[in-house]
Design a protein around this motif. Sequence first.
Motif, PDB file in Angstrom:
ATOM      1  N   GLN A   3       2.506  -5.404   4.592  1.00 11.88           N
ATOM      2  CA  GLN A   3       2.143  -5.166   5.995  1.00 11.88           C
ATOM      3  C   GLN A   3       1.497  -6.399   6.627  1.00 11.88           C
ATOM      4  N   GLU A   4       0.666  -7.097   5.857  1.00 11.28           N
ATOM      5  CA  GLU A   4       0.019  -8.303   6.394  1.00 11.28           C
ATOM      6  C   GLU A   4       1.046  -9.369   6.756  1.00 11.28           C
ATOM      7  N   ALA A   5       2.188  -9.336   6.033  1.00  9.59           N
ATOM      8  CA  ALA A   5       3.244 -10.319   6.326  1.00  9.59           C
ATOM      9  C   ALA A   5       4.174  -9.827   7.437  1.00  9.59           C
ATOM     10  N   GLY A   6       3.820  -8.681   8.036  1.00 14.63           N
ATOM     11  CA  GLY A   6       4.606  -8.169   9.160  1.00 14.63           C
ATOM     12  C   GLY A   6       5.735  -7.240   8.751  1.00 14.63           C
ATOM     13  N   GLY A   7       5.748  -6.821   7.485  1.00 10.68           N
ATOM     14  CA  GLY A   7       6.832  -5.959   7.005  1.00 10.68           C
ATOM     15  C   GLY A   7       6.463  -4.483   7.034  1.00 10.68           C
ATOM     16  N   PHE A   8       7.444  -3.667   6.638  1.00  7.82           N
ATOM     17  CA  PHE A   8       7.259  -2.213   6.585  1.00  7.82           C
ATOM     18  C   PHE A   8       7.371  -1.747   5.145  1.00  7.82           C
ATOM     19  N   GLY A   9       6.514  -0.795   4.788  1.00 11.03           N
ATOM     20  CA  GLY A   9       6.588  -0.278   3.427  1.00 11.03           C
ATOM     21  C   GLY A   9       5.914   1.061   3.306  1.00 11.03           C
ATOM     22  N   GLU A  10       6.164   1.722   2.195  1.00  8.08           N
ATOM     23  CA  GLU A  10       5.485   2.976   1.886  1.00  8.08           C
ATOM     24  C   GLU A  10       5.425   3.122   0.368  1.00  8.08           C
ATOM     25  N   LEU A  11       4.491   3.953  -0.078  1.00  9.75           N
ATOM     26  CA  LEU A  11       4.328   4.163  -1.519  1.00  9.75           C
ATOM     27  C   LEU A  11       5.117   5.390  -1.958  1.00  9.75           C
ATOM     28  N   ALA A  45      -0.619  -0.787  -6.347  1.00  9.48           N
ATOM     29  CA  ALA A  45       0.484  -0.463  -5.431  1.00  9.48           C
ATOM     30  C   ALA A  45       0.013  -0.589  -3.985  1.00  9.48           C
ATOM     31  N   GLU A  46      -1.220  -0.150  -3.727  1.00  2.75           N
ATOM     32  CA  GLU A  46      -1.753  -0.261  -2.364  1.00  2.75           C
ATOM     33  C   GLU A  46      -1.905  -1.718  -1.958  1.00  2.75           C
ATOM     34  N   ASP A  47      -2.233  -2.552  -2.936  1.00  5.26           N
ATOM     35  CA  ASP A  47      -2.348  -3.983  -2.650  1.00  5.26           C
ATOM     36  C   ASP A  47      -0.981  -4.580  -2.293  1.00  5.26           C
ATOM     37  N   THR A  48       0.067  -4.138  -3.029  1.00  2.00           N
ATOM     38  CA  THR A  48       1.431  -4.602  -2.683  1.00  2.00           C
ATOM     39  C   THR A  48       1.740  -4.213  -1.239  1.00  2.00           C
ATOM     40  N   LEU A  49       1.467  -2.945  -0.909  1.00  2.00           N
ATOM     41  CA  LEU A  49       1.765  -2.449   0.445  1.00  2.00           C
ATOM     42  C   LEU A  49       0.983  -3.238   1.501  1.00  2.00           C
ATOM     43  N   LYS A  50      -0.276  -3.513   1.183  1.00  2.00           N
ATOM     44  CA  LYS A  50      -1.124  -4.253   2.131  1.00  2.00           C
ATOM     45  C   LYS A  50      -0.531  -5.646   2.382  1.00  2.00           C
ATOM     46  N   ARG A 109       9.380  -9.892  -1.207  1.00  2.00           N
ATOM     47  CA  ARG A 109      10.531 -10.696  -0.759  1.00  2.00           C
ATOM     48  C   ARG A 109      11.509  -9.857   0.075  1.00  2.00           C
ATOM     49  N   LEU A 110      11.813  -8.654  -0.394  1.00  2.00           N
ATOM     50  CA  LEU A 110      12.767  -7.825   0.359  1.00  2.00           C
ATOM     51  C   LEU A 110      12.174  -7.412   1.710  1.00  2.00           C
ATOM     52  N   ALA A 111      10.867  -7.216   1.746  1.00  2.00           N
ATOM     53  CA  ALA A 111      10.216  -6.904   3.031  1.00  2.00           C
ATOM     54  C   ALA A 111      10.366  -8.095   3.981  1.00  2.00           C
ATOM     55  N   LYS A 112      10.199  -9.284   3.428  1.00  5.13           N
ATOM     56  CA  LYS A 112      10.370 -10.504   4.236  1.00  5.13           C
ATOM     57  C   LYS A 112      11.814 -10.624   4.736  1.00  5.13           C
ATOM     58  N   ASP A 113      12.748 -10.137   3.912  1.00  2.00           N
ATOM     59  CA  ASP A 113      14.173 -10.174   4.294  1.00  2.00           C
ATOM     60  C   ASP A 113      14.512  -9.110   5.349  1.00  2.00           C
ATOM     61  N   GLY A 114      13.553  -8.231   5.661  1.00  2.00           N
ATOM     62  CA  GLY A 114      13.788  -7.253   6.727  1.00  2.00           C
ATOM     63  C   GLY A 114      13.979  -5.823   6.251  1.00  2.00           C
TER      64      GLY A 114
END
Length: 242
Positions: A47-55, A39-44, A20-25
Amino acid sequence: MKYALITGASRGLGKAVALRLAKDGFAVIINYQSNREAAEDTLKQVQEAGGFGELMPFDVSDPQAIEHALEAWQAAHPDDYISVLVNNAGIRKDNLMVFMQDEEWNKVLDTTLNGFFYITRRLLKDMMMHRNGRIINMASLSGIKGLPGQANYSAAKAALIGATKALAQEVAARKVTVNAIAPGFIATDMTKELNEAELKKLIPMGRFGKPEEVASLVSFLASDEASYITGQAISINGGLYT
Ligand code: NAP
């Protein structure tokens, strides 16, 4: 880029919050303890939803591991700071007090309460300096009402609510808000062995909550819209307890 660190984001509520926070920008920093695959699945999914993340794996109850991970992050992001912290990692080790072992008591307090302390203390300075910050602590109905078989968990969550209220007053003038969320029964790994059919009879809405419903509340508290809300413990429980 605005950064949000979510502890325990490999599964359950933390995962929903990260998405949700990734969707919020926000660029989301996904903490977990040991379940790298999840955790890798969360990150995937972020990213698939167009967001940015890291572990960022670490045990929230280990202050050295936290320091190490955050120092490495800062070195890689010299001009950035983490403006949203969601202290979500938590465990249950239920037992009646009369049978409760030291390990069951200590582990639950170490994870929920000491984890909150170590990470929040570390990130506060930057938030205060930038006069911007959101700290959101995942408490529980159990910390408000007390639940039998959960003296350790109720104590940890009640203490977390107390610390939320105290810290909110310390940092309010620096535009850092500190709030707790107290979910009732939410469908995650943590509740999967509970008797949902029986328990939902106690819930006025007649069902367990969804992780996404809790994530919506986190999203609001993390937003600019919630700038005048601080020091609160907000229940989200389908009417189970008021
Ligand atoms: P969950 O499905 O069991 O997930 C727990 C998460 O916390 C996992 O990501 C796990 O990482 C992580 N974690 C556990 N110990 C950790 C540690 N020492 N260091 C770092 N990460 C750790 O739990 P949940 O239901 O999503 O619960 C999330 C939070 O909400 C908890 O604080 C819980 O007490 C609270 N809560 C839940 C409910 C509910 O009904 N589900 C109700 C009230 C409050 P790994 O995957 O690596 O193990």
